[in-house]
Write a protein that holds these residues in place. Sequence first.
Motif, mmCIF file in Angstrom:
data_model
loop_
_atom_site.group_PDB
_atom_site.id
_atom_site.type_symbol
_atom_site.label_atom_id
_atom_site.label_comp_id
_atom_site.label_asym_id
_atom_site.label_seq_id
_atom_site.Cartn_x
_atom_site.Cartn_y
_atom_site.Cartn_z
ATOM 1 N N ALA A 41 0.813 -1.216 0.000
ATOM 2 C CA ALA A 41 0.000 0.000 0.000
ATOM 3 C C ALA A 41 0.841 1.257 0.000
ATOM 4 O O ALA A 41 0.379 2.316 -0.437
ATOM 5 C CB ALA A 41 -0.915 -0.003 1.219
ATOM 6 N N HIS A 42 2.067 1.181 0.509
ATOM 7 C CA HIS A 42 2.940 2.354 0.619
ATOM 8 C C HIS A 42 2.244 3.499 1.351
ATOM 9 O O HIS A 42 2.379 4.673 0.979
ATOM 10 C CB HIS A 42 3.411 2.822 -0.758
ATOM 11 C CG HIS A 42 4.267 1.823 -1.484
ATOM 12 N ND1 HIS A 42 5.483 1.380 -0.997
ATOM 13 C CD2 HIS A 42 4.066 1.160 -2.662
ATOM 14 C CE1 HIS A 42 6.004 0.512 -1.842
ATOM 15 N NE2 HIS A 42 5.164 0.343 -2.850
ATOM 16 N N GLY A 43 1.492 3.146 2.381
ATOM 17 C CA GLY A 43 0.827 4.161 3.197
ATOM 18 C C GLY A 43 -0.479 4.674 2.644
ATOM 19 O O GLY A 43 -1.170 5.468 3.294
ATOM 20 N N GLU A 44 -0.884 4.216 1.467
ATOM 21 C CA GLU A 44 -2.129 4.682 0.847
ATOM 22 C C GLU A 44 -3.306 3.858 1.351
ATOM 23 O O GLU A 44 -3.199 2.643 1.556
ATOM 24 C CB GLU A 44 -2.001 4.559 -0.671
ATOM 25 C CG GLU A 44 -3.213 5.037 -1.443
ATOM 26 C CD GLU A 44 -3.044 4.835 -2.945
ATOM 27 O OE1 GLU A 44 -4.066 4.622 -3.627
ATOM 28 O OE2 GLU A 44 -1.896 4.865 -3.420
ATOM 29 N N GLN A 45 -4.452 4.505 1.550
ATOM 30 C CA GLN A 45 -5.667 3.807 1.944
ATOM 31 C C GLN A 45 -6.327 3.185 0.722
ATOM 32 O O GLN A 45 -6.466 3.833 -0.318
ATOM 33 C CB GLN A 45 -6.654 4.781 2.625
ATOM 34 C CG GLN A 45 -6.176 5.332 3.961
ATOM 35 C CD GLN A 45 -6.065 4.244 5.017
ATOM 36 O OE1 GLN A 45 -6.928 3.371 5.126
ATOM 37 N NE2 GLN A 45 -4.992 4.279 5.787
ATOM 38 N N ARG A 65 -4.342 -4.132 2.401
ATOM 39 C CA ARG A 65 -3.066 -3.483 2.676
ATOM 40 C C ARG A 65 -1.988 -3.846 1.651
ATOM 41 O O ARG A 65 -0.874 -3.369 1.736
ATOM 42 C CB ARG A 65 -2.575 -3.883 4.079
ATOM 43 C CG ARG A 65 -3.501 -3.428 5.200
ATOM 44 C CD ARG A 65 -2.920 -3.796 6.553
ATOM 45 N NE ARG A 65 -3.773 -3.332 7.640
ATOM 46 C CZ ARG A 65 -3.491 -3.509 8.926
ATOM 47 N NH1 ARG A 65 -2.370 -4.151 9.275
ATOM 48 N NH2 ARG A 65 -4.310 -3.050 9.856
ATOM 49 N N TRP A 124 -6.769 -2.838 -7.289
ATOM 50 C CA TRP A 124 -5.871 -1.909 -6.595
ATOM 51 C C TRP A 124 -4.551 -2.596 -6.269
ATOM 52 O O TRP A 124 -4.516 -3.703 -5.763
ATOM 53 C CB TRP A 124 -6.564 -1.435 -5.312
ATOM 54 C CG TRP A 124 -5.800 -0.443 -4.500
ATOM 55 C CD1 TRP A 124 -5.578 0.863 -4.800
ATOM 56 C CD2 TRP A 124 -5.180 -0.682 -3.236
ATOM 57 N NE1 TRP A 124 -4.851 1.466 -3.803
ATOM 58 C CE2 TRP A 124 -4.593 0.542 -2.820
ATOM 59 C CE3 TRP A 124 -5.061 -1.796 -2.405
ATOM 60 C CZ2 TRP A 124 -3.897 0.672 -1.614
ATOM 61 C CZ3 TRP A 124 -4.370 -1.672 -1.208
ATOM 62 C CH2 TRP A 124 -3.802 -0.449 -0.828
ATOM 63 N N ARG A 125 -3.449 -1.911 -6.594
ATOM 64 C CA ARG A 125 -2.098 -2.381 -6.327
ATOM 65 C C ARG A 125 -1.735 -3.677 -7.057
ATOM 66 O O ARG A 125 -0.876 -4.432 -6.617
ATOM 67 C CB ARG A 125 -1.853 -2.556 -4.824
ATOM 68 C CG ARG A 125 -1.852 -1.252 -4.057
ATOM 69 C CD ARG A 125 -0.726 -0.367 -4.526
ATOM 70 N NE ARG A 125 -0.715 0.927 -3.838
ATOM 71 C CZ ARG A 125 0.083 1.935 -4.169
ATOM 72 N NH1 ARG A 125 0.905 1.807 -5.193
ATOM 73 N NH2 ARG A 125 0.043 3.073 -3.521
ATOM 74 N N ARG A 127 -1.357 5.611 -11.645
ATOM 75 C CA ARG A 127 -1.579 4.212 -12.007
ATOM 76 C C ARG A 127 -2.563 4.047 -13.171
ATOM 77 O O ARG A 127 -3.084 2.958 -13.399
ATOM 78 C CB ARG A 127 -2.036 3.395 -10.790
ATOM 79 C CG ARG A 127 -1.111 3.555 -9.589
ATOM 80 C CD ARG A 127 -1.570 2.714 -8.412
ATOM 81 N NE ARG A 127 -1.341 1.304 -8.656
ATOM 82 C CZ ARG A 127 -0.167 0.693 -8.524
ATOM 83 N NH1 ARG A 127 0.902 1.360 -8.159
ATOM 84 N NH2 ARG A 127 -0.041 -0.607 -8.757
#
Length: 327
Positions: free
Chosen positions: A113-117, A126, A177-178, A260
Amino acid sequence: MTTARLSGQVRLRAARARTWRRTAPPRLMGHALAAARRGMAVFPLWPRSKTPSLHGRRDCDGTGVCSAGHLGWEQRATTDPDLIRHWWSESPSSNIGVACGPSRIYVLDLDTAHGEQAPEPWTGARHGRDVLAQLAEQAGQPTPATFTVRTPTGGLHLYFRVPADSPLRNTTGRVGWRIDSRGQGGLVVAPGSLRRNGSYTVAHRGPIEPLPAWVADKVAPPLRPEPEPEPLAPTTPLSDIRRRRYLETVCAGVAHAPPRTAHDALVRAAYTLGRLVAGGEFTDDDARASLHIAAHHRRIPAHEADAAVTDGMTAGSRYPRQLEDRN
């Protein structure tokens, strides 16, 4: 020379040969050879980098392996142990790139996540692996287990086998996501390679499994709707100034794409301009140059940008259209 002395030299050469065979190759060369034994076509990257070190098109002098035309890293990637030994003897600290297309692999890149919600519908996730597990549950399938590499930043590369003629290419965020992916035209960094913040290590040493059908559906390019037929009535052509502004507007959508989404934005822009090039509104050179400038501004790697621009413009060229002055 006496027979005893001659036989002694023969034994000495034989002993040296046995020693050479027992000597392990340099560390990164050994990892490159190991990847090739798995069927992965490899090539050198700059040390502690993810960037190919083989010369690019701009630096090609048209000699040697490129005497019949420039060959990029994807065409030169190899499983030939002699060539691999040559490359890594010349540069023992080079990282190892794997060309996904020639290797017949497709790689899911699951990032942290690199701190992203996490946004909806991935709230609570996460890591990309959490998203993949959720997608697998929705598909009624187990989370894929295959050969897996851990990246220095905590991400995971899941390797899958695909047919040699697989049309699947790189994606960014299309699966979820991610989660990015690498296929035709894409590369990944092989285990054993080093970055400033750590190394690529094998997290799961199992076989490389076939790409599950439900995953293939997720990464398949969306079908493009058939364009509406263009009116045949005469139209007033745009002035050169307005035509240039239109070109800048299309490319600005790439340069300022949200995080992204830049890769898909580049393909869409290339598709739009491919139609207009086929309709005679722009030259191929002007369209490509503008798209590559936008891609560079958005920090899309040159090799990915070239593939995306070519794919999009080729698809768009099948449906020519022209601009008209609607004022």
